[in-house]
Design a protein around this motif. Sequence first.
Motif, PDB file in Angstrom:
ATOM      1  N   HIS A  96      38.238  49.920  43.382  1.00  0.00           N
ATOM      2  CA  HIS A  96      39.105  48.748  43.229  1.00  0.00           C
ATOM      3  C   HIS A  96      40.092  48.548  44.379  1.00  0.00           C
ATOM      4  CE1 HIS A  96      40.597  46.046  39.653  1.00  0.00           C
ATOM      5  NE2 HIS A  96      40.166  45.356  40.684  1.00  0.00           N
ATOM      6  N   TRP A 119      43.578  39.879  36.528  1.00  0.00           N
ATOM      7  CA  TRP A 119      43.252  41.286  36.768  1.00  0.00           C
ATOM      8  C   TRP A 119      42.806  41.934  35.445  1.00  0.00           C
ATOM      9  CZ3 TRP A 119      43.838  43.096  41.825  1.00  0.00           C
ATOM     10  CH2 TRP A 119      43.581  44.459  42.019  1.00  0.00           C
ATOM     11  N   ASP A 121      41.397  44.985  33.573  1.00  0.00           N
ATOM     12  CA  ASP A 121      41.430  46.401  33.978  1.00  0.00           C
ATOM     13  C   ASP A 121      42.055  47.222  32.859  1.00  0.00           C
ATOM     14  OD1 ASP A 121      41.848  48.826  35.524  1.00  0.00           O
ATOM     15  OD2 ASP A 121      42.023  47.596  37.327  1.00  0.00           O
ATOM     16  N   ASP A 125      47.123  49.431  38.448  1.00  0.00           N
ATOM     17  CA  ASP A 125      46.834  49.461  39.889  1.00  0.00           C
ATOM     18  C   ASP A 125      48.023  48.987  40.718  1.00  0.00           C
ATOM     19  OD1 ASP A 125      44.375  50.285  39.028  1.00  0.00           O
ATOM     20  OD2 ASP A 125      43.260  48.523  39.683  1.00  0.00           O
ATOM     21  N   HIS A 138      42.883  53.311  44.987  1.00  0.00           N
ATOM     22  CA  HIS A 138      42.394  52.324  44.001  1.00  0.00           C
ATOM     23  C   HIS A 138      43.429  52.079  42.888  1.00  0.00           C
ATOM     24  CE1 HIS A 138      40.151  55.104  40.845  1.00  0.00           C
ATOM     25  NE2 HIS A 138      41.330  55.576  41.172  1.00  0.00           N
ATOM     26  N   ASP A 242      37.449  45.017  36.660  1.00  0.00           N
ATOM     27  CA  ASP A 242      37.235  46.462  36.770  1.00  0.00           C
ATOM     28  C   ASP A 242      36.512  46.884  35.492  1.00  0.00           C
ATOM     29  OD1 ASP A 242      37.518  49.276  36.605  1.00  0.00           O
ATOM     30  OD2 ASP A 242      39.351  49.227  37.813  1.00  0.00           O
TER      31      ASP A 242
HETATM   32 MN   LIG Z   1      41.340  48.941  38.706  1.00  0.00          MN
END
Ligand SMILES: [Mn+2]
Length: 316
Positions: A96, A119, A121, A125, A138, A242
């Motif tokens: 990522h 995003w 996930d 992050d 990542h 992700d």
């Molecule tokens: Mn991620």
Amino acid sequence: MPKTKILICSSEVGAGKRGASLGPDAIRISAVNHFYNLFDQLPTENIKVNVINRYSPGYKSAKYIRLIAATHQKIARKMAKAQLDGYKTLIFSGDHSNAAGFLSGFREAYPDKKLGIIWIDAHGDIHSPYTSPSGNVHGMPVAIVLGIDNIEAQIKRLKPEVIEKWEKLKRTGRKHITPKYLPEDLIYIGIRDLEEQEWNTIKTRNIRFYNPDDIRALGIETVAAQTAEYFSNYDAVYITFDVDSLDPSISRGTGTPVPDGLSIEQAKVLIKTFSRMPNFKALEVTEVNPLLDTENRMATAVVKILRDSLTFEAIS
Ligand SMILES: [Mn+2]
């Protein structure tokens, strides 16, 4: 001319475990096995990165940051070009951290536009080298593009070379813009495994998010609709998916699986809704690691999600 171009960057050194560089190929192979002609229909460009044959992360606080900074420059050029050539981009990336390179190119293509990021996930992050316990980049792409150091929550003293590389990373692109996005330009979906410093960063900057409890309470359709509505006055939107947002019961083929994730059906609702937004410009799929999987399940989950949610009108 097809409206969409596939961009692939297999760089995996932002992850703590090796193998995510094989993710894009695992998806491509699963697509062939499931008679999904995506890679056959759309022009594809591979952004070349060097294969890593020796463990040499350089600095503990930001592993492989030198290599990643160079990779991001390359990614940003290709992404900006594809967007300026008029393509939407369907991105398959290794780990990522690559997202920061693509988002840098996205900003480069539209320096003065209102750009949004969705995003999806399990993680935030949003670490920096100052706060990351692992030093894996990542875990830092959101902080890179938002230009957040979070020095208040510093747990490490950085070497001057790391600071220099981190500053370079934030300024990726010919125009050296930083920050490239504002906290209000981002919505997280599915986040559930974040360090305290990350939650603090998200709360103090009022970054919007839907965690698993929010998704249960509202229903995934409402989460998707509210997110699409929020970005409806944006000029262009980038979606990053992700696969660790998915529940580990589907597959453990990703570096950092976390319980209480999305189902395949929920992921389809998100991708279907977002790819139909008139300002949809990019979708990234990342962190598939077939070495941690059995029978290529994660890549197959991705193929099923894309096949059933990316409409012909959205991509061709
Ligand atoms: Mn991620």
